[in-house]
Design a protein around this motif. Structure first.
Motif: not given
Length: 418
Positions: A315-343
């Motif tokens: 958001a303009i003028g705001v320091v911290e981002p609104m959020g971070l999103y990750v999509n590994t297209y099902g190619t992740s090598k760890v037993d975690m959801t994409d949301g958990e990876i994003a965190e």
């Protein structure tokens, strides 16, 4: 079932890229003489004319006309018959002071509390299908035009080339998303006018592209698997209209920021819609896109996934981002959801605008080389560059393409126990 995917690139002489390069040359000169400059500048080019517009907050004055002429000459528009000549084209500047309403949201007392220069979302993407973690079709399109420009400047084996050109590569992929073969290559290059019959000229251009350009390119490719994709079964469309003498800004007007897919991933992944060229790094359209590419490339290089899309939003003028999103297209090598990876990724990478600027060393005059042949997938390197302006000189040692560095692999491996 296999499928086809196509990406395109345009040369440094394409009118939109001429505009991008002028805008980024202005950015570099402002930052070279005043690193705290805030700049958003647009360029329009057409027959015999350059128009500069935008907003600036800086302590330095630039000879914008000379900077623009130097860029145009370097690209190769140096002859009157091009109808766009570095020495004779008119240059109009409508650059003015930045809005205080915008500036108040960006500049803060503490540098680390710098707000985002605008709202919006930015995407970074990476895939392991090439050594530079870029989509293959775009990578080859860029390389074709880089090699074509080298041939033009050598003026040896091919002497008729003019600066404007476009390339497009179509790749066939297998069901498991692996490149199988090159299905088609489209290449249109501007050329000198000839007295000979049009068919004779076109036959010569087709011959030279297939027998000079393509072998030179394949010889320089480091990956044998990619070299094997260049078979005799490729369908070529070379100057399919038959004639391409009128080109560059005389053939089409050019505007800054009109080749954003060429600049990024060739249609793979996603794009937030904001252009890069002409913007200083406080504009998160640019810095956020570089930061997410940095994250994505290091994630794939660390073996966390084979392919990934990373999004950040502000958001303009705001320091911290609104959020971070990750999509590994099902190619992740760890037993975690994409949301958990994003965190976890959000914990590793500080995505505040000032932190991005510092981590990637973005408040340096490094943007000229980004303005043609893609902002992503380029080789990080250190250069000493001298900038000249109205009798002044500024020599800087700078790191180029810092967002392409693989400097977070160990942190990612440790965090995800890879």
């Amino acid at each position: 079932m296999s499928y086809l995917f196509t990406s395109e690139s345009v040369s440094e002489g394409h009118p939109d890229k001429v505009a991008d390069q002028i805008s980024d040359a202005l950015i570099d000169h402002f930052l070279a003489f005043d690193p705290d400059s805030k700049v958003a500048c647009e360029t329009m080019v057409t027959t015999g004319l350059v128009v500069l517009a935008g907003e600036v907050k800086s302590e330095t004055y630039l000879d914008v006309q000379q900077i623009a002429r130097d860029v145009i000459a370097r690209i190769g528009y140096t002859k009157s018959e091009y109808q766009f000549d570095s020495k004779s084209c008119g240059i109009i500047s409508a650059i003015h002071e930045q809005s205080q309403d915008i500036n108040r949201g960006v500049d803060r007392g503490a540098p680390e509390e710098q707000g985002a220069g605008d709202q919006g979302m930015m995407f970074g993407y990476a895939t392991n299908e090439t050594e530079d973690y870029m989509p293959l079709a775009l990578d080859l399109s860029h390389r074709l035009l880089i090699e074509l420009a080298e041939l033009r400047r050598e003026n040896n084996e091919i002497s008729y080339l003019r600066p404007d050109a476009k390339a497009q590569v179509t790749i066939e992929y297998s069901d498991d998303n692996k490149p199988v073969r090159i299905d088609a290559i489209v290449l249109s290059t501007q050329h000198d006018d000839f007295d000979e019959d049009e068919k004779v000229v076109l036959d010569k251009i087709k011959h030279d592209i297939k027998n000079i350009l393509i072998p030179r390119l394949t010889k320089k490719l480091n990956n044998p698997d990619v070299q094997k994709l260049f078979t005799d079964d490729i369908t070529y469309h070379i100057n399919p209209t038959g004639k391409f003498v009128i080109g560059g800004p005389h053939g089409d007007s050019g505007l800054t920021g009109r080749k954003i897919i060429v600049d990024t991933y060739g249609g793979k992944g996603a794009h937030g819609g904001g252009a890069f060229s002409g913007k200083d790094p406080s504009k998160v359209d640019r810095s956020g896109a570089y930061a997410t590419r940095h994250i994505a490339k290091n994630m794939v290089a660390a073996g966390l996934c084979d392919e990934v899309l990373v999004q950040v939003s502000y958001a303009i003028g705001v320091v911290e981002p609104m959020g971070l999103y990750v999509n590994t297209y099902g190619t992740s090598k760890v037993d975690m959801t994409d949301g958990e990876i994003a965190e976890k990724i959000a914990e590793l990478f500080d995505m505040r605008p000032a932190a991005i600027e510092k981590r990637l060393k973005l408040r340096n005059p490094i943007y000229g080389p980004t303005a043609a042949y893609g902002h992503m997938g380029r080789k990080p390197e250190t250069r000493t560059i001298t900038f000249k302006n109205a009798g002044q000189k500024s020599t800087k040692e700078v790191e180029l393409f810092t967002w392409e560095k693989l400097d977070f692999i160990d942190q990612i491996k440790s965090s995800f126990s890879l």
